[in-house]
Design an enzyme around this catalytic site. Structure first.
Site, PDB file in Angstrom:
ATOM      1  N   SER A   1       9.547  76.055  18.778  1.00 26.73           N
ATOM      2  CA  SER A   1       8.829  74.873  18.120  1.00 26.73           C
ATOM      3  C   SER A   1       7.885  74.230  19.030  1.00 26.73           C
ATOM      4  O   SER A   1       6.973  73.811  18.739  1.00 26.73           O
ATOM      5  CB  SER A   1       9.803  73.867  17.404  1.00 26.73           C
ATOM      6  OG  SER A   1      10.322  73.002  18.508  1.00 26.73           O
TER       7      SER A   1
ATOM      8  N   LYS B   1       9.834  67.125  20.467  1.00 38.30           N
ATOM      9  CA  LYS B   1       8.469  67.039  19.606  1.00 38.30           C
ATOM     10  C   LYS B   1       7.434  66.306  20.218  1.00 38.30           C
ATOM     11  O   LYS B   1       7.739  65.213  20.982  1.00 38.30           O
ATOM     12  CB  LYS B   1       8.683  66.769  18.155  1.00 38.30           C
ATOM     13  CG  LYS B   1       9.727  67.711  17.196  1.00 38.30           C
ATOM     14  CD  LYS B   1       8.955  69.193  16.721  1.00 38.30           C
ATOM     15  CE  LYS B   1      10.190  70.074  16.209  1.00 38.30           C
ATOM     16  NZ  LYS B   1      11.183  70.365  16.891  1.00 38.30           N
TER      17      LYS B   1
END
EC number: 3.4.21.88
Length: 207
Positions: free
Chosen positions: A129, A167
């Protein structure tokens, strides 16, 4: 030890500097570029002479395996201070990130790479990710413990589902967006999350 030629001295000093600043020796190509030698065979020849004169030791099976046989440099590296950074195996909701039961091991990080930070931990990244931020599956992120973040920071966050994720953080009007760095993935939108720390570095093993 036998006296070195000017070129051999240049090569030796470059290798020492690279080992001192990066922690590992340069490649043959990097040596050639640094001292102005276009031919890799010429560089290999100089390395062979440095080895025969007792200044370095090489492992022919590995491309960067050059050991400096220099007592001063060896002593300097031996006395280099390190800090023990906890390597977190799991993140449990409601517990401090560095709770004993969360720690799998400790990583000896040189102080000069810690940028003066003391409250650090490391966490293994799973998945792709964050690949566009240069963080790959299997990397360990080096994280500074903190409970807040600025928009755009790469963080380790605990979501409302009690899952830890790496993230990029964005606080927006009525929600928080945890943005992956992968064009094929959608952001995670949550009302709230717990910031466990800000990513300040990445450690990667090269196979």
């Amino acid at each position: 030890m036998t006296k070195l030629s000017k070129r051999q001295q240049q090569i030796l000093e470059f290798i020492k500097q690279e080992v001192k600043t990066k922690g590992y020796p340069p490649s043959v190509r990097e040596i050639g570029e640094a001292v102005g030698l276009a031919s890799s065979s010429t560089v290999h020849g100089h390395l062979a002479r440095l080895e025969s004169k007792g200044y370095i030791r090489r492992d022919p099976t590995k491309p960067r395996a050059i050991e400096i046989l220099d007592s001063d440099l060896t002593k300097e590296r031996e006395k280099e201070e390190v800090i023990s950074v906890p390597m977190i195996g799991k993140v449990t909701a409601g517990q401090p990130i560095t709770a004993v039961e969360n720690i799998e091991d400790y990583f000896p990080l040189p102080k000069r790479l810690a940028a003066g930070e003391k409250q650090l931990f490391m966490l293994e990244v799973m998945g792709d990710s964050m690949i566009e931020a240069g963080i790959l599956d299997g990397d360990y992120v080096i994280v500074r413990q903190q409970s807040s973040a600025n928009n755009g920071d790469i963080v380790v966050a605990m979501t409302e589902e009690n899952e830890a994720t790496v993230k990029r953080f964005f606080k927006e009007k009525d929600h928080i967006r945890l943005q992956p760095e992968n064009v094929h993935l959608e952001p995670i939108i949550v009302r709230d999350c717990t910031i466990l720390g800000k990513v300040i570095g990445v450690y990667r093993l090269i196979n």
